[in-house]
Design a protein around this motif. Structure first.
Motif, PDB file in Angstrom:
ATOM      1  N   ARG A 191      30.334  68.244  33.551  1.00 51.74           N
ATOM      2  CA  ARG A 191      30.786  66.981  32.907  1.00 51.74           C
ATOM      3  C   ARG A 191      30.841  66.033  33.715  1.00 51.74           C
ATOM      4  O   ARG A 191      31.719  65.941  34.753  1.00 51.74           O
ATOM      5  N   PRO A 192      30.594  64.658  33.414  1.00 54.33           N
ATOM      6  CA  PRO A 192      30.750  63.622  34.409  1.00 54.33           C
ATOM      7  C   PRO A 192      32.300  63.242  34.305  1.00 54.33           C
ATOM      8  O   PRO A 192      32.875  63.525  33.159  1.00 54.33           O
ATOM      9  N   VAL A 193      32.723  62.371  35.307  1.00 60.10           N
ATOM     10  CA  VAL A 193      34.211  61.795  35.178  1.00 60.10           C
ATOM     11  C   VAL A 193      33.675  60.181  34.859  1.00 60.10           C
ATOM     12  O   VAL A 193      32.791  59.822  35.407  1.00 60.10           O
ATOM     13  N   PRO A 194      34.852  59.481  34.122  1.00 60.05           N
ATOM     14  CA  PRO A 194      34.712  58.363  33.995  1.00 60.05           C
ATOM     15  C   PRO A 194      34.475  57.261  35.274  1.00 60.05           C
ATOM     16  O   PRO A 194      35.177  57.668  36.529  1.00 60.05           O
ATOM     17  N   VAL A 195      33.741  56.184  35.158  1.00 60.78           N
ATOM     18  CA  VAL A 195      33.754  55.364  36.382  1.00 60.78           C
ATOM     19  C   VAL A 195      33.997  54.086  35.962  1.00 60.78           C
ATOM     20  O   VAL A 195      33.974  53.850  34.580  1.00 60.78           O
ATOM     21  N   TYR A 196      34.537  53.017  36.368  1.00 60.79           N
ATOM     22  CA  TYR A 196      35.054  51.632  35.814  1.00 60.79           C
ATOM     23  C   TYR A 196      34.708  50.444  36.790  1.00 60.79           C
ATOM     24  O   TYR A 196      34.202  50.676  37.974  1.00 60.79           O
ATOM     25  N   PRO A 197      34.254  49.599  36.046  1.00 58.77           N
ATOM     26  CA  PRO A 197      33.901  48.224  36.591  1.00 58.77           C
ATOM     27  C   PRO A 197      34.884  47.636  37.774  1.00 58.77           C
ATOM     28  O   PRO A 197      36.195  47.888  37.694  1.00 58.77           O
ATOM     29  N   VAL A 198      34.326  47.058  38.855  1.00 60.37           N
ATOM     30  CA  VAL A 198      35.142  46.611  39.860  1.00 60.37           C
ATOM     31  C   VAL A 198      34.599  45.229  40.245  1.00 60.37           C
ATOM     32  O   VAL A 198      33.438  45.013  40.339  1.00 60.37           O
ATOM     33  N   LYS A 199      35.792  44.338  40.369  1.00 63.54           N
ATOM     34  CA  LYS A 199      35.447  42.961  40.991  1.00 63.54           C
ATOM     35  C   LYS A 199      36.333  42.859  42.216  1.00 63.54           C
ATOM     36  O   LYS A 199      37.299  43.150  42.318  1.00 63.54           O
ATOM     37  N   ILE A 200      35.622  41.988  43.365  1.00 62.37           N
ATOM     38  CA  ILE A 200      36.556  41.496  44.435  1.00 62.37           C
ATOM     39  C   ILE A 200      36.592  40.247  44.111  1.00 62.37           C
ATOM     40  O   ILE A 200      36.003  39.410  44.283  1.00 62.37           O
ATOM     41  N   GLU A 201      37.995  39.733  44.534  1.00 63.65           N
ATOM     42  CA  GLU A 201      38.354  38.570  44.385  1.00 63.65           C
ATOM     43  C   GLU A 201      39.316  38.279  45.421  1.00 63.65           C
ATOM     44  O   GLU A 201      40.434  38.719  45.765  1.00 63.65           O
ATOM     45  N   GLY A 202      39.028  37.522  46.674  1.00 64.69           N
ATOM     46  CA  GLY A 202      39.628  37.327  47.785  1.00 64.69           C
ATOM     47  C   GLY A 202      39.633  38.804  48.499  1.00 64.69           C
ATOM     48  O   GLY A 202      38.701  39.746  48.811  1.00 64.69           O
ATOM     49  N   ASP A 203      41.140  39.238  48.772  1.00 65.09           N
ATOM     50  CA  ASP A 203      41.312  40.490  49.360  1.00 65.09           C
ATOM     51  C   ASP A 203      41.687  41.666  48.085  1.00 65.09           C
ATOM     52  O   ASP A 203      41.787  42.557  48.404  1.00 65.09           O
ATOM     53  N   ASP A 204      41.679  41.331  46.930  1.00 67.53           N
ATOM     54  CA  ASP A 204      42.285  41.902  45.719  1.00 67.53           C
ATOM     55  C   ASP A 204      40.894  42.606  45.261  1.00 67.53           C
ATOM     56  O   ASP A 204      39.801  41.938  45.002  1.00 67.53           O
ATOM     57  N   VAL A 205      41.022  44.062  45.080  1.00 65.98           N
ATOM     58  CA  VAL A 205      40.193  44.805  44.326  1.00 65.98           C
ATOM     59  C   VAL A 205      40.679  45.036  43.082  1.00 65.98           C
ATOM     60  O   VAL A 205      41.771  45.640  42.645  1.00 65.98           O
ATOM     61  N   LEU A 206      40.007  44.593  41.984  1.00 62.10           N
ATOM     62  CA  LEU A 206      40.281  44.370  40.637  1.00 62.10           C
ATOM     63  C   LEU A 206      39.548  45.394  39.967  1.00 62.10           C
ATOM     64  O   LEU A 206      38.070  45.592  40.095  1.00 62.10           O
ATOM     65  N   VAL A 207      40.363  46.321  38.890  1.00 66.00           N
ATOM     66  CA  VAL A 207      39.592  47.141  38.325  1.00 66.00           C
ATOM     67  C   VAL A 207      39.747  46.983  36.764  1.00 66.00           C
ATOM     68  O   VAL A 207      40.898  46.892  36.517  1.00 66.00           O
ATOM     69  N   SER A 208      38.778  47.376  35.949  1.00 67.97           N
ATOM     70  CA  SER A 208      38.937  47.272  34.285  1.00 67.97           C
ATOM     71  C   SER A 208      38.975  48.654  33.940  1.00 67.97           C
ATOM     72  O   SER A 208      37.937  49.407  34.372  1.00 67.97           O
TER      73      SER A 208
END
Length: 107
Positions: free
Chosen positions: A85-102
Motif C-alpha cells: 500500500r502507498p503512503v500519503p505524500v504532501y505538497p511542498v513550497k519553499i519560501e526563503g528558508d521556510d519549507v512549507l507543507v500542506s
C-alpha cells in the motif's frame, strides 16, 4: 479545496538524502531534500508501524529500515515487498528558508 501550507522546518536544517521527522497537526511527516527537490511523505510505513525517517534515501526513494520496502518520494507508492500500500505524500513550497507543507494529500 484550498491548500493551507504550514512551516515544517527550515531549508537550512535539511541535509541532502537525510530524512527529517516533523509533526504537523498531529501527523508525522518525513521531509527529505534529494536531487534538488524537497519532498514530504507520511512518516509511517504502510507495512509496519515504524518511522520512515529512520531509513535511507536513494534515487528519490525512502527505504523502511525494518523490512526494506522503499517508497517513491513523489508518489508514495511502494517499489517492492513486503509493502503493498502507498503512503500519503504532501505538497511542498519553499519560501526563503521556510519549507512549507500542506496536509492536503497529493496521493
Amino acid at each position: 479545496m484550498t491548500s493551507t501550507f504550514v512551516r515544517a522546518c527550515g531549508l537550512s536544517e535539511l541535509e541532502e538524502d537525510t530524512p527529517k521527522r516533523v509533526e504537523l497537526d498531529g501527523t508525522p511527516i518525513s521531509v527529505v531534500k534529494t536531487e534538488g527537490e524537497v519532498f514530504a511523505i507520511y512518516d509511517i510505513c504502510s507495512h509496519a508501524n515504524v518511522s520512515l525517517s529512520e531509513g535511507e534515501v536513494e534515487d528519490c526513494q525512502i527505504e523502511c529500515w525494518l523490512h526494506g520496502s522503499s517508497f517513491d518520494l513523489r508518489t508514495g507508492k511502494p517499489s517492492g515487498l513486503p509493502a503493498t500500500r502507498p503512503v500519503p505524500v504532501y505538497p511542498v513550497k519553499i519560501e526563503g528558508d521556510d519549507v512549507l507543507v500542506s496536509l492536503t494529500q497529493e496521493s
